[in-house]
Structure formats: structure tokens, C-alpha cells
Design a protein around this motif. Structure first.
Motif, PDB file in Angstrom:
ATOM      1  N   VAL A 138       2.950   8.542  -7.703  1.00 36.52           N
ATOM      2  CA  VAL A 138       3.652   9.629  -8.405  1.00 36.52           C
ATOM      3  C   VAL A 138       3.780   9.290  -9.879  1.00 36.52           C
ATOM      4  CG1 VAL A 138       5.861  10.842  -8.634  1.00 36.52           C
ATOM      5  CG2 VAL A 138       4.895  10.417  -6.360  1.00 36.52           C
ATOM      6  N   TRP A 139       4.155   8.040 -10.172  1.00 39.89           N
ATOM      7  CA  TRP A 139       4.285   7.630 -11.578  1.00 39.89           C
ATOM      8  C   TRP A 139       2.960   7.818 -12.314  1.00 39.89           C
ATOM      9  CZ3 TRP A 139       1.925   4.080 -14.753  1.00 39.89           C
ATOM     10  CH2 TRP A 139       2.546   3.842 -15.980  1.00 39.89           C
ATOM     11  N   ARG A 140       1.863   7.389 -11.694  1.00 39.80           N
ATOM     12  CA  ARG A 140       0.558   7.532 -12.345  1.00 39.80           C
ATOM     13  C   ARG A 140       0.203   9.007 -12.543  1.00 39.80           C
ATOM     14  NH1 ARG A 140      -0.617   3.660  -8.193  1.00 39.80           N
ATOM     15  NH2 ARG A 140      -0.596   1.541  -9.060  1.00 39.80           N
ATOM     16  N   ARG A 198       0.835  -1.210   0.000  1.00 39.78           N
ATOM     17  CA  ARG A 198       0.000   0.000   0.000  1.00 39.78           C
ATOM     18  C   ARG A 198       0.868   1.258   0.000  1.00 39.78           C
ATOM     19  NH1 ARG A 198      -4.643   2.494  -1.458  1.00 39.78           N
ATOM     20  NH2 ARG A 198      -5.202   4.148   0.007  1.00 39.78           N
ATOM     21  N   ILE A 199       1.901   1.293   0.832  1.00 42.85           N
ATOM     22  CA  ILE A 199       2.762   2.475   0.898  1.00 42.85           C
ATOM     23  C   ILE A 199       3.499   2.685  -0.420  1.00 42.85           C
ATOM     24  CG2 ILE A 199       4.793   3.478   2.028  1.00 42.85           C
ATOM     25  CD1 ILE A 199       3.843   2.138   4.625  1.00 42.85           C
ATOM     26  N   ILE A 200       4.033   1.629  -0.995  1.00 40.76           N
ATOM     27  CA  ILE A 200       4.718   1.745  -2.286  1.00 40.76           C
ATOM     28  C   ILE A 200       3.738   2.178  -3.370  1.00 40.76           C
ATOM     29  CG2 ILE A 200       5.952   0.493  -4.084  1.00 40.76           C
ATOM     30  CD1 ILE A 200       7.665   1.026  -1.632  1.00 40.76           C
ATOM     31  N   ASP A 201       2.523   1.633  -3.321  1.00 37.23           N
ATOM     32  CA  ASP A 201       1.524   1.934  -4.350  1.00 37.23           C
ATOM     33  C   ASP A 201       1.122   3.404  -4.324  1.00 37.23           C
ATOM     34  OD1 ASP A 201      -0.069   1.245  -6.501  1.00 37.23           O
ATOM     35  OD2 ASP A 201      -1.717   0.486  -5.289  1.00 37.23           O
ATOM     36  N   VAL A 202       0.921   3.941  -3.123  1.00 36.90           N
ATOM     37  CA  VAL A 202       0.515   5.348  -3.011  1.00 36.90           C
ATOM     38  C   VAL A 202       1.709   6.278  -3.250  1.00 36.90           C
ATOM     39  CG1 VAL A 202      -0.347   7.133  -1.446  1.00 36.90           C
ATOM     40  CG2 VAL A 202      -1.411   4.860  -1.466  1.00 36.90           C
TER      41      VAL A 202
END
Length: 277
Positions: free
Chosen positions: A119-121, A110-114
């Protein structure tokens, strides 16, 4: 460098209702910027926008930075509403203080995804609009990109990744006239920090953020540095002078590598070849 005048430009902010996002929005509006306020809580973003002015200058949208379609839809709507997107600030982020041994895999993801993939998205969704305006992308990283605290693995990994992502993206888009920056604040007072201050694990690790490397800085110090950095289209923004060395030393050689290793004509050629695969 000529100051990048924000008056009349449209600035997109993700995580807009957070402690930093809210203060940035006020400061940028005072510079005359139009604001597209993107937050997971769409109702809160709408209320925030109404406090900052009529819909012609500030408007909120619900967005989930873990969903590319959601980000693309919101940024596209903002571009249509304001007629342009000039600056994008990827500010959404979360944190947790836990050791690897007991951390649940879902929390890591979750932390990596957000923090990182989000940021990438945000950059991915915004780039076509920002290229059109020869604008500027800014991601909120952290001093944690350079100072890797224990019990903070996914957070420091995500923030170091954001720093690297910004450096790589800057090279990819420089031939479009687009600037890319990363901002690296130390601890500063926000609702997220209230939780840190009440956590005995965090206060043990960082000594209550009262002194030394982990001392908190005022929120306005971070906001002022961010606004000046945007107006300068800075590659890196370090709000705390006392932490500047730790942040800048790792990147001293990067501009030389960028110039020698990746000349201007090489990157567009590589992008063109990649598009044919």
C-alpha cells in the motif's frame, strides 16, 4: 459534500483480477470511469481490460507491489495512457492462518510486504499524479484492523498498519486537496474466502463465518459501499452495518486530534523542513 463524479476520471486498481478488484472494476466502469488495471498477472489484467472495453477506457499492466520500480512504472504508464490519474485503490493482499510458534519468518515478511508495504509503495508511486488532480487514495484494509484474531498475526498487523498509514497520509496531503480513505470489510465471498472455508483451522476460529461478528456479507455489499465511499471521498468505509461500531469507535477522537494537534500550516512547514534534511 458534492458527489465526486467518476465519469471520465481514471481509477488505478492494484490486485485488479482478485475477487474484490474484479467486481470493483465492473462497478466503476459502469460509473464511466477509465480503468488502469494492475495485477501481478499481467496477462490476466489484459484480458480483464478487454472484457471491460477498448483500450481508451480500460487497460491492464503487470505490477508487483513488492517492487517500487514496478509500481512507479505501471502508474506512470497509466497516467501517460489516460492523460491523468484521479483515484488509486490499493487492493492487492494475501493472507494465511498460522500460529506465531510455527510460522516461517518468510511468510510473515511476505504478508507484511504485500499488504502493508505494498500500500505504501502504491501511494508513493501514485501521489504525484493524484496531487495534480486533487484526487483520492483508497486502501483496502479490513475489520481485522480492529478485531485481532489469533493465528492471524501478520494479517491483522498489516491491516491495522494500513489503517494507521491512511490516517497519517491524509494529514500529509490534505493541503494538496487530496483525500485518503481506508476500507474495512468483514468476510465476504471471494476465491480467497473459498480457501478459508475449506481450511479446518479457519472454520474452527471463525465458526464457518455463518453468524455473529465473523458472518460473511455479500460481495455486492462491499462493492457498493466502496463506490459510494469513493464518490464521497470518505476517510473510512465500513461496508457492514453490524460491524460499524467496532470500526468507528477507535477513530472517534482522531478527527479532534487532527484538528487540534496538527493544524493546517504546521504540516506543510514540517514537510518543507524534512525535505531540507
Amino acid at each position: 459534500m458534492t458527489k465526486y463524479n467518476l465519469a471520465g476520471r481514471t481509477v488505478v486498481i492494484t490486485g485488479s483480477t482478485g475477487g474484490l478488484g474484479s467486481s470493483l472494476a465492473v462497478a466503476l466502469r459502469s460509473r464511466g470511469a477509465n480503468l488502469a488495471l494492475l495485477d501481478l498477472d499481467g496477462d490476466a489484467a489484459d484480458s480483464q481490460a478487454r472484457r471491460l472495453g477498448p483500450a481508451a477506457v480500460a487497460r491492464g499492466w503487470a505490477v508487483d507491489v513488492t517492487d517500487l520500480d514496478s509500481v512507479e512504472s505501471a502508474v506512470g504508464a497509466a497516467a501517460h495512457h489516460f492523460g491523468r490519474v484521479d483515484v488509486v485503490i490499493a487492493s492487492a493482499g494475501i493472507a494465511a492462518v498460522q500460529p506465531l510458534e510455527t510460522m516461517h519468518p518468510d511468510l510473515w515478511e511476505r504478508i507484511i510486504d504485500v499488504n502493508l508495504s505494498g500500500v505504501w509503495r502504491t501511494f508513493k508511486a501514485s501521489l504525484p499524479h493524484v496531487v495534480e488532480r486533487r484526487g483520492y487514495l483508497l486502501a483496502v484494509s479490513s475489520m481485522a484492523a480492529f478485531v485481532h484474531s489469533p493465528l492471524n498475526g501478520p494479517y491483522v498487523a498489516s491491516k491495522a498498519g494500513v489503517w494507521a498509514l491512511c490516517d497519517a497520509t491524509r494529514l500529509e496531503v490534505r493541503h494538496h486537496g487530496v483525500g485518503v480513505g481506508s476500507m474495512h470489510p468483514t468476510f465476504f465471498q471471494t476465491p480467497m474466502m473459498d480457501a478459508v472455508q475449506s481450511d479446518p483451522v479457519a472454520t474452527t476460529l471463525w465458526r464457518g463465518n455463518r453468524s455473529g461478528l465473523f458472518k460473511m456479507v455479500p460481495l455486492n455489499t462491499v462493492v457498493d459501499a466502496a463506490v459510494v465511499g469513493i464518490e464521497k471521498r470518505s476517510d473510512i468505509i465500513v461496508p457492514s452495518y453490524s460491524n460499524a461500531v467496532a470500526a468507528r469507535v477507535p477513530g472517534l477522537i482522531r478527527p479532534l486530534i487532527d484538528r487540534i494537534g496538527f493544524r493546517d500550516n504546521v504540516i506543510p512547514q514540517a514537510i518543507e523542513l524534512a525535505s531540507q534534511v
